[in-house]
Enzyme design. Structure first.
Site, PDB file in Angstrom:
ATOM      1  N   PRO A  60       0.813  -1.220   0.000  1.00  0.00           N
ATOM      2  CA  PRO A  60       0.000   0.000   0.000  1.00  0.00           C
ATOM      3  C   PRO A  60       0.842   1.263   0.000  1.00  0.00           C
ATOM      4  CG  PRO A  60      -0.955  -1.596   1.496  1.00  0.00           C
ATOM      5  CD  PRO A  60       0.365  -2.175   1.038  1.00  0.00           C
ATOM      6  N   CYS A  61       0.374   2.248  -0.786  1.00  0.00           N
ATOM      7  CA  CYS A  61       1.215   3.414  -1.040  1.00  0.00           C
ATOM      8  C   CYS A  61       0.560   4.726  -0.631  1.00  0.00           C
ATOM      9  CB  CYS A  61       1.550   3.476  -2.534  1.00  0.00           C
ATOM     10  SG  CYS A  61       0.085   3.590  -3.590  1.00  0.00           S
ATOM     11  N   GLN A  62      -0.564   4.694   0.062  1.00  0.00           N
ATOM     12  CA  GLN A  62      -1.269   5.940   0.347  1.00  0.00           C
ATOM     13  C   GLN A  62      -0.395   6.960   1.066  1.00  0.00           C
ATOM     14  OE1 GLN A  62      -2.602   2.956   0.448  1.00  0.00           O
ATOM     15  NE2 GLN A  62      -4.825   2.967   0.326  1.00  0.00           N
ATOM     16  N   TYR A 102       2.632   7.523   0.668  1.00  0.00           N
ATOM     17  CA  TYR A 102       3.660   8.094  -0.202  1.00  0.00           C
ATOM     18  C   TYR A 102       3.052   8.651  -1.487  1.00  0.00           C
ATOM     19  CZ  TYR A 102       6.014   4.505   2.571  1.00  0.00           C
ATOM     20  OH  TYR A 102       6.433   3.703   3.591  1.00  0.00           O
ATOM     21  N   SER A 103       1.752   8.525  -1.664  1.00  0.00           N
ATOM     22  CA  SER A 103       1.127   8.720  -2.962  1.00  0.00           C
ATOM     23  C   SER A 103       1.160  10.172  -3.432  1.00  0.00           C
ATOM     24  CB  SER A 103      -0.320   8.236  -2.926  1.00  0.00           C
ATOM     25  OG  SER A 103      -0.972   8.492  -4.152  1.00  0.00           O
TER      26      SER A 103
END
Length: 266
Positions: free
Chosen positions: A90-92, A94-95
């Site tokens: 999951p990248c939220q 760093y998004s």
């Protein structure tokens, strides 16, 4: 949904076995099967929801065998026969959907899931020979006040587990796809593998730009010189001091980490 899609086939003579974390609906699995890899273990879990849509789609496509729908913290270790661990974690936190100065990086709710990947590798009886991870490109410059710190911590963590690590930011538009989609791909090679031994004998610049794993698949032209710097293997020291004076991330869009040495080029 206990049926398999007729359009998907696992390789009959696989080159190795795959464990897929944060499996989503199975994009990694489809590509890896075409390259001869067989996925024998997978996990997909979406927190804070009763209906597990992605996991249901995964089972509908590939079947229930080897698949789990668990909180990643409850996945104790990998099966012993795993050669390759993959995951688009999951990248939220760093998004690019958020302002960088508000990004929480490794301390965010999603960012801390990196440590579950690290734990699973560390606690497995037989560590996978290869690790293949994907995230948004801003990972290499997170967080805003210590750009590159989070990426340095991840690289150091993998190095401490006995891997040589390569990364590359790939923009789909550079290879004729009709969208600008930048992702960082991280490949870790266990030091006893033939690939790792080949890297140690290679010229680092040539590996990154002409002879290496990634550049053979996605050719590049270098636009800067090769930089070299140290990454501490003390994670607490890294957390406090990496790029603490601010400025740009020292990581360019491709590079290698061997031991505590980082080699990077644009």
């Amino acid at each position: 949904m206990a049926y398999k899609s007729k359009g998907f086939k696992e390789p009959t003579n696989p080159v190795g076995n795959v464990a897929e974390l944060f499996a989503g609906v199975g994009g990694f699995r489809i590509g890896l099967a075409r390259a001869g890899w067989k996925t024998t273990f997978s996990n997909q879990w979406e927190p804070s929801t009763k209906v597990q849509h992605a996991s249901d789609v995964y089972v509908a496509q590939f079947g229930e065998e080897g698949h789990t729908n668990l909180d990643i913290a409850k996945v104790k270790a990998l099966p012993k026969n795993i050669d390759l661990l993959v995951g688009g974690f999951p990248c939220q936190d760093y998004s690019v959907a958020g302002v960088l100065s508000h990004s929480k990086g490794l301390i965010g709710k999603k960012g801390v899931l990196w440590w579950e990947i690290e734990r699973i590798i560390r606690e497995s009886v037989r560590k996978p020979s290869f690790v293949f991870l994907e995230n948004v490109d801003r990972l290499i410059k997170s967080p805003a006040k210590q750009r590159g710190r989070d990426f340095a911590i991840m690289l150091s963590s993998l190095s401490r587990l006995g891997y040589i690590i390569e990364w590359r930011i790939i923009n789909a538009a550079d290879y004729s796809f009709p969208q600008r989609r930048r992702r960082v791909f991280i490949i870790a090679y266990k030091k006893d593998t033939q690939v790792a031994k080949k890297i140690l004998k290679s010229n680092n610049l040539e590996w990154l730009t002409s002879t290496g794993t990634v550049t053979n698949a996605f050719p590049v032209t270098p636009s800067s010189g090769l930089k070299e710097f140290e990454i501490s293997d003390d994670l607490e020291e890294l957390t406090k001091n990496f790029n603490s004076k601010g400025g740009n991330s020292p990581f360019e869009n491709t590079g290698l980490v061997i031991g505590n040495k980082a080699f990077t080029i644009k």
